[in-house]
Design a protein around this motif. Structure first.
Motif, mmCIF file in Angstrom:
data_model
loop_
_atom_site.group_PDB
_atom_site.id
_atom_site.type_symbol
_atom_site.label_atom_id
_atom_site.label_comp_id
_atom_site.label_asym_id
_atom_site.label_seq_id
_atom_site.Cartn_x
_atom_site.Cartn_y
_atom_site.Cartn_z
ATOM 1 N N MET A 1 0.784 -1.198 -0.014
ATOM 2 C CA MET A 1 0.046 0.048 0.026
ATOM 3 C C MET A 1 1.009 1.173 -0.053
ATOM 4 O O MET A 1 1.903 1.555 0.874
ATOM 5 C CB MET A 1 -0.924 -0.150 1.039
ATOM 6 N N GLY A 2 0.438 2.214 -0.927
ATOM 7 C CA GLY A 2 1.341 3.353 -1.122
ATOM 8 C C GLY A 2 1.421 4.190 0.015
ATOM 9 O O GLY A 2 0.271 4.219 0.900
ATOM 10 N N ARG A 3 2.217 5.359 0.167
ATOM 11 C CA ARG A 3 2.190 6.216 1.383
ATOM 12 C C ARG A 3 1.164 7.191 1.157
ATOM 13 O O ARG A 3 0.342 7.715 2.188
ATOM 14 C CB ARG A 3 3.521 7.025 1.428
ATOM 15 N N GLN A 63 -9.382 17.527 -0.562
ATOM 16 C CA GLN A 63 -8.591 18.152 -1.684
ATOM 17 C C GLN A 63 -7.135 18.896 -0.916
ATOM 18 O O GLN A 63 -6.008 18.504 -1.340
ATOM 19 C CB GLN A 63 -9.086 18.960 -2.688
ATOM 20 N N LYS A 64 -7.442 19.703 -0.102
ATOM 21 C CA LYS A 64 -6.935 20.668 0.634
ATOM 22 C C LYS A 64 -5.952 19.649 1.657
ATOM 23 O O LYS A 64 -4.692 19.884 1.580
ATOM 24 C CB LYS A 64 -7.382 21.548 1.526
ATOM 25 N N ALA A 65 -6.400 18.595 2.070
ATOM 26 C CA ALA A 65 -5.381 17.890 3.101
ATOM 27 C C ALA A 65 -4.893 16.501 2.371
ATOM 28 O O ALA A 65 -3.958 16.538 2.795
ATOM 29 C CB ALA A 65 -6.438 17.334 4.222
ATOM 30 N N CYS A 66 -5.444 15.935 1.429
ATOM 31 C CA CYS A 66 -4.699 14.934 1.024
ATOM 32 C C CYS A 66 -4.152 14.874 -0.767
ATOM 33 O O CYS A 66 -3.411 14.062 -0.942
ATOM 34 C CB CYS A 66 -5.688 13.765 0.987
ATOM 35 N N THR A 72 2.850 19.042 -6.829
ATOM 36 C CA THR A 72 3.942 18.844 -7.790
ATOM 37 C C THR A 72 4.171 17.532 -8.541
ATOM 38 O O THR A 72 4.071 17.363 -9.729
ATOM 39 C CB THR A 72 5.381 19.514 -7.181
ATOM 40 N N SER A 73 3.803 16.423 -7.577
ATOM 41 C CA SER A 73 4.274 15.083 -8.310
ATOM 42 C C SER A 73 2.945 14.601 -9.258
ATOM 43 O O SER A 73 3.276 14.086 -10.284
ATOM 44 C CB SER A 73 4.009 14.229 -7.093
ATOM 45 N N VAL A 182 4.735 11.911 -4.153
ATOM 46 C CA VAL A 182 5.831 12.372 -2.873
ATOM 47 C C VAL A 182 5.257 13.886 -2.612
ATOM 48 O O VAL A 182 4.961 14.392 -3.303
ATOM 49 C CB VAL A 182 7.068 12.705 -3.472
ATOM 50 N N LYS A 183 5.163 14.077 -1.401
ATOM 51 C CA LYS A 183 4.810 15.352 -0.659
ATOM 52 C C LYS A 183 5.747 16.363 -1.128
ATOM 53 O O LYS A 183 6.924 15.894 -1.445
ATOM 54 C CB LYS A 183 4.721 15.375 0.907
ATOM 55 N N ASP A 184 5.317 17.643 -1.584
ATOM 56 C CA ASP A 184 6.142 18.797 -1.816
ATOM 57 C C ASP A 184 7.203 19.105 -0.765
ATOM 58 O O ASP A 184 8.279 19.378 -1.129
ATOM 59 C CB ASP A 184 5.125 19.957 -2.086
#
Length: 290
Positions: A1-3, A63-66, A72-73, A182-184
């Motif tokens: 399961m992905g991050r 959308q704002k949280a997740c 960017t990714s 990946v998170k910015d």
């Protein structure tokens, strides 16, 4: 399961109301899509039903949280997908592209057939079909249709209605695209803007795919003159090459420029071997056609 999946599930589980709100939004997806995918939204002057308003609010919070932290990714993934598939459609045609990508969709004799679990016939009537990639959808594409209000070209005070056809298709039908997000805030810092300057570094990054001066100008919101000046400096430094074909000029990063970017000239998403092989087949066909 992905991050990304783990983070999204944790956010939803933190408050039961979030789960209920998203469930309602899922139940209303056919009514919500015109608001999410149309610009301007259809019937924007009409009163929005309360259940639609609540569902849009739940999606906005999600959308704002997740989604926003991975902007960017997601943008890079969708840009690459649009470039790859639009090139395949231009060179091979829509029917051959759908067959190679195995989307459970066929275009034959002017008829589009999509196996999305709903038995219906859709006539495009010359209105065209918009293809929208999704980093989160898995499985088969989804075909949607609705009526969109438009201003009459002769009498602006008399709105007319035109059909809208959109097919949302997965970047990876196997559901593995989200594992590459990946998170910015977790992306490694890039020293290139400090070396070249922010705009010039952005130009070099855009040229991992061949682009014209006008395309660079539009993508980076700079003037054509500024884009031309930056490509000239990068070309004199050996980081960019420029080719001319008649009146068309295309710029592309060189191997040296790609080395500075620490990425290959044509970045490839390798999270799914099957998808990578299908794209490779499309590239081979492109070379044969060329």
């Amino acid at each position: 399961m992905g991050r990304w999946v783990s983070n999204a599930r944790a956010w939803v589980a933190a408050q039961p109301a979030r789960h209920l709100g998203l469930q309602r939004a899922l139940q209303l997806r056919d009514e919500l899509l015109p608001f999410l995918l149309s610009r301007p939204a259809p019937d924007r002057d009409a009163a929005v039903p309360e259940d639609i308003r609540r569902a849009l609010g739940a999606l906005a919070e999600f959308q704002k949280a997740c989604v926003a932290p991975y902007r960017t990714s997601i943008r890079e993934m969708l840009d690459e997908t649009r470039h790859c598939y639009s090139d395949m459609v231009a060179r091979l045609g829509l029917a051959a592209t759908l067959e190679r990508l195995q989307f459970n969709a066929k275009w034959e004799a002017g008829t589009l057939t999509v196996d999305d679990g709903t038995d219906r016939a859709v006539r495009l009537d010359g209105q065209g079909l918009k293809l929208v990639p999704s980093a989160f959808l898995s499985g088969t594409p989804r075909l949607y249709r609705w009526q969109e209000r438009t201003a009459d070209r002769v009498l602006a005070d008399r709105p007319s209605v035109r059909p809208v056809h959109i097919m949302v298709f997965p970047v990876c039908p196997h559901g593995l695209a989200s594992t590459a997000l990946v998170k910015d805030t977790q992306r490694p810092a890039k020293p290139l803007p400090q070396l070249l300057g922010r705009t010039r570094a952005a130009v070099l990054e855009r040229l991992t795919r061949p682009q014209s001066t006008s395309e660079l100008s539009a993508a980076l919101s700079i003037s054509a003159t500024t884009a031309s000046e930056h490509t000239s400096v990068l070309r004199s430094s050996g980081l960019v090459s420029t080719t001319r074909n008649g009146g068309s000029v295309r710029h592309e990063v060189t191997p040296l420029g790609a080395l500075m970017l620490n990425s290959p000239p044509e970045p490839a998403r390798a999270w799914c071997r099957d998808c990578a092989e299908r794209r490779a087949v499309g590239s081979e066909a492109k070379e044969l056609v060329a």
